[in-house]
Design an enzyme around this catalytic site. Structure first.
Site, mmCIF file in Angstrom:
data_model
loop_
_atom_site.group_PDB
_atom_site.id
_atom_site.type_symbol
_atom_site.label_atom_id
_atom_site.label_comp_id
_atom_site.label_asym_id
_atom_site.label_seq_id
_atom_site.Cartn_x
_atom_site.Cartn_y
_atom_site.Cartn_z
ATOM 1 N N HIS A 1 70.133 -59.223 24.999
ATOM 2 C CA HIS A 1 70.506 -60.293 24.075
ATOM 3 C C HIS A 1 71.681 -59.893 23.190
ATOM 4 O O HIS A 1 72.544 -60.717 22.889
ATOM 5 C CB HIS A 1 69.292 -60.645 23.209
ATOM 6 N N HIS B 1 67.841 -70.478 21.897
ATOM 7 C CA HIS B 1 66.615 -69.986 21.271
ATOM 8 C C HIS B 1 65.460 -70.354 22.190
ATOM 9 O O HIS B 1 64.504 -71.021 21.802
ATOM 10 C CB HIS B 1 66.448 -70.572 19.871
#
EC number: 6.3.5.3
Length: 744
Positions: free
Chosen positions: A49, A95
């Site tokens: 990430h 998200h």
């Protein structure tokens, strides 16, 4: 090492998402066993990430420069110049994992995070968009996830005070175990007042701003870098909790302090929290950072260094401040009721040092921590080439009118009004075109300019042919901006894929990226920001490849924007672009014929550019009265959308003999638009388009209350509208039977 820290074992290393060879790299880099807090920091900074270790080498192939690009990828958000000393700041980010575990909070904090990325750069947010992908409607979790995510997106944006003006919503069984929540924010700033993350100067105070630190979100970034399994619900504590009212205060305080001469650098605390923001600020400025965690404002007792460094509590910023400006800066943040604490200083040491309770908990080389994450060129294989589905080999299951009625009421093509009516899309008073059209149009204050904003991707195309799918995602964003009269300027991308350690998934990623690069280059539509979200899999089942494209365009005069609604009766309906009747991967083939197969429509980028430039010119000249690009569902669905938006029907000519009717009406050929013109302008339009070799044919006239195709049953516009508007609210209320997408 703190005496309460656990011993560093292979099991502990693995639980932090680090492979054995990555841990060996850490040992060589620092020459010793890391402390528990250091292990957590490496886990955060070196996960997928934050480090983009599987994607970075391929991202280098994207075009990122243009004369109007002020800041490309690498900062909190991209920045483009729109003239008159004004700049647009924008980015899209995912998200996904948190929103599946805790849909309301996952979605709210996704919106909050992307808003901070924008106002960290000195811009006031003026619009949000989103792209939401959910599982099959029949899946037991889908209705709950839709309700939670939509409420979360609306709850945060509405409370913060930014309009949510557009986006996408889709349903497909491949998202059953991994929904996608991609949030985009757009802001306006002075072009000469952009703020960056790189620290400068030695012994400059590092200031913590905003809300207090809690235990929420610890390991959020690491969770976003792993697949899900049957125990994913246990990861709920890693989901952050958002407070839009605190974020609004933080916005106003940040913009106020940016009007002073206090700020050297500023960074929001997003993924990996205090760790990532501090490391990036120091490393980008070729400086070291010393932090004292005893000064960090906390909302929970007894937090450890590990917890404070990895917390992803929301509504927090880190700022490097001019030392003589401390009192002035503190007064601003105290006025807004926010925490203000000097938690460290910049140093010349090139080390990242963290102290807690008088003990050194972290002492690491800062540049290596930020930039020496493993870089993988993972094995990848191209997706198999699928055969072309020839229209004459597809037997029509339904008459054309029946097929239209069915398609317009499917989860794929039905109205998403139920979603966007939960968003405040007009707050601020600058929304010119609301959700439901090709692109949103938002007025730029203090002048005539407007911004055209859109989010686009067709995942089924990307699955069938990643290269063409990547091209098409960019081309559709370009078309949608063009269809409202905007001049496309730049994109942000949100690249959602499965497990990159599987060569076929990495092949999808590489193929889509090459397609995106080709389209951006051909259309002069550079990438200025973005996000990569990998490991979107549950129990080994991956999502459809979903490279969401957020596009931004400029209108010199927002009052000259075009819309898709038919405006009056008796106007000529023109089809611009070439129609071959391409049914492969079409919604018609899947939802009417029950066949999800074939190669997707090819994207002719030269035709996209040529046709789009002509349509935009017609809009600016005032020649056209309505414009709509043709995408999912094909020509007849686009016409139905125009009729429903305007409350006016159409009399349409029969399909040409060279193309079978169902392919003519429902094929998804690219680079096409429908426009309406006054009859008096028809000849001049044909003459102009012929001169630039743009295909154009008249297919009917507006008028009446029905869509009437020669030789077919007429369909009343109100009947279509009922089916179009009913499916989603009926589904959410539990009033419809669901057995998957119809006839799938």
């Amino acid at each position: 090492m703190n005496r309460t820290d656990p011993p560093i074992t292979p099991e502990l290393v693995a639980s932090h998402g680090l492979k054995p060879d990555e841990y060996e790299r850490i040992l060589k880099l620092i020459g010793r066993v890391p402390t528990f807090t250091e292990l957590g920091i490496f886990s955060a900074m070196w996960n997928e990430h934050c480090s983009y270790k599987s994607s970075r080498i391929h991202l280098r192939g994207l075009p990122t420069k243009a004369p109007w690009v002020i800041q490309g990828p690498g900062e909190n958000a991209g920045v483009i110049d729109i003239g008159d000393g004004q700049a647009v700041v924008f980015k899209m980010e995912s998200h996904n994992h948190p929103s599946y575990i805790e849909p309301y909070q996952g979605a709210t904090t996704g919106v909050g995070g992307i808003l901070r990325d924008v106002f960290t750069m000195g811009a006031r947010p003026i619009a949000c968009l989103n792209a939401l992908s959910f599982g099959d409607p029949s899946h037991p979790k889908t209705r709950h996830l839709v309700g939670g995510v939509v409420a979360g997106v609306g709850g945060y944006g509405n409370s913060f005070g930014v309009p949510t003006v557009g986006g996408q919503v889709r349903f497909h069984t491949r998202y059953d175990g991994n929904i996608l929540v991609n949030a985009m924010a757009v802001g306006l700033a002075d072009a000469d007042k952009i703020f960056y993350a790189a620290a400068s100067g030695v012994n400059m105070p590092i200031v913590y701003l905003g809300s207090k630190t809690g235990r929420d979100g610890i390991h959020g970034a690491t969770m976003a870098s792993a697949e899900f399994d049957d125990d994913s619900a246990e990861k709920r504590p890693t989901v952050q909790v958002g407070d839009p009212f605190a974020e609004k205060l933080l916005l106003e305080a940040c913009l106020e302090i940016m009007e002073t001469d206090c700020v050297i650098a500023i960074q929001d605390m997003g993924a990996a929290g205090l760790t990532c923001s501090a490391v990036e600020m120091g490393a980008k400025g070729d400086l070291g950072v010393d932090l004292d965690l005893d000064s960090v404002p906390t909302r929970e007792q007894g937090m450890s260094a590990y917890e404070m460094m990895l917390s992803e509590s929301q509504e927090r910023m880190l700022m490097v401040l001019k030392p003589e400006k401390e009192k002035e800066a503190e007064a601003i943040f105290r006025k807004w009721g926010l925490d203000f604490a000097i938690v460290g200083y910049t140093t010349p040491s090139q080390r990242f040092v963290v102290k807690h309770g008088g003990d050194v908990m972290v002492d690491l080389p800062i540049k290596e921590l930020e930039s020496e994450a493993p870089l993988y060129d993972r094995p990848h294989v191209p997706s198999p080439q699928l055969p072309v589905v020839h229209a004459r080999d597809v037997a029509p299951r339904l008459p054309v009118a029946d097929a239209l009625e069915k398609l317009i009421a499917t989860p794929e093509l039905c109205s998403k009004r139920w979603v966007w009516e939960q968003y405040d899309h007009v707050i601020g008073g600058n929304t010119v075109q609301r959700p439901g059209g090709d692109a949103a149009v938002v007025r730029v204050e203090d002048g005539p300019k407007g911004l055209a904003l859109t989010v686009d991707v067709t995942p089924r195309y990307c699955e069938a042919d990643p290269f063409e799918g990547g091209k098409q995602a960019v081309a559709e964003a370009w078309r949608n901006i063009t269809a409202v009269g905007g001049r496309p300027l730049a994109i942000t991308d949100n690249l959602n894929f499965g497990n990159p350690e599987r060569p076929e998934i990495m092949g999808q990623f590489v193929g889509c990226l090459k397609g995106i690069a080709a389209a951006c280059t051909a259309l002069d539509f550079p990438v200025v920001s973005g996000n990569v979200s990998l490991y979107n899999e549950t129990n080994g089942r991956g999502i459809l490849p979903t490279p969401s494209i957020g596009g931004v365009g400029l209108l010199d005069d927002f009052t000259q924007s075009a819309s898709l609604a038919f405006k009056a009766e008796g106007e000529c309906i023109l089809l611009i672009g070439e129609t071959q009747g391409w049914l492969g991967q079409s919604v018609y083939l899947r939802d009417v014929c029950g066949r999800e197969e074939g190669a997707p429509p090819p994207v002719d980028l030269a035709a996209e550019k040529r046709n789009g430039d002509v349509v935009r010119g017609m809009i600016h000249a005032g020649t056209v009265t309505a414009v709509h690009d043709i995408s999912d569902g094909g020509l007849l669905v686009a016409l139905a959308e125009m009729a429903m938006a305007g409350g006016i029907g159409a009399a349409l000519d029969a399909a040409p003999e060279a193309i079978v009717p169902h392919a003519w009406w429902f094929g998804e050929d690219q680079a096409r638009y429908i426009v309406t013109v006054h009859e008096k302008d028809l000849l001049s339009v044909f003459t102009k388009l012929k001169a630039v070799e743009v295909p154009c044919v008249q297919i009917g006239l507006t008028g009446g209350h029905e869509i009437a195709i020669a030789g077919e049953r007429a369909v009343h516009v109100k009947a279509l509208q009922h089916g179009f508007e009913s499916w989603l609210p009926d589904y959410m209320a539990g009033r419809v039977e669901t057995s998957g997408i119809p006839d799938r």
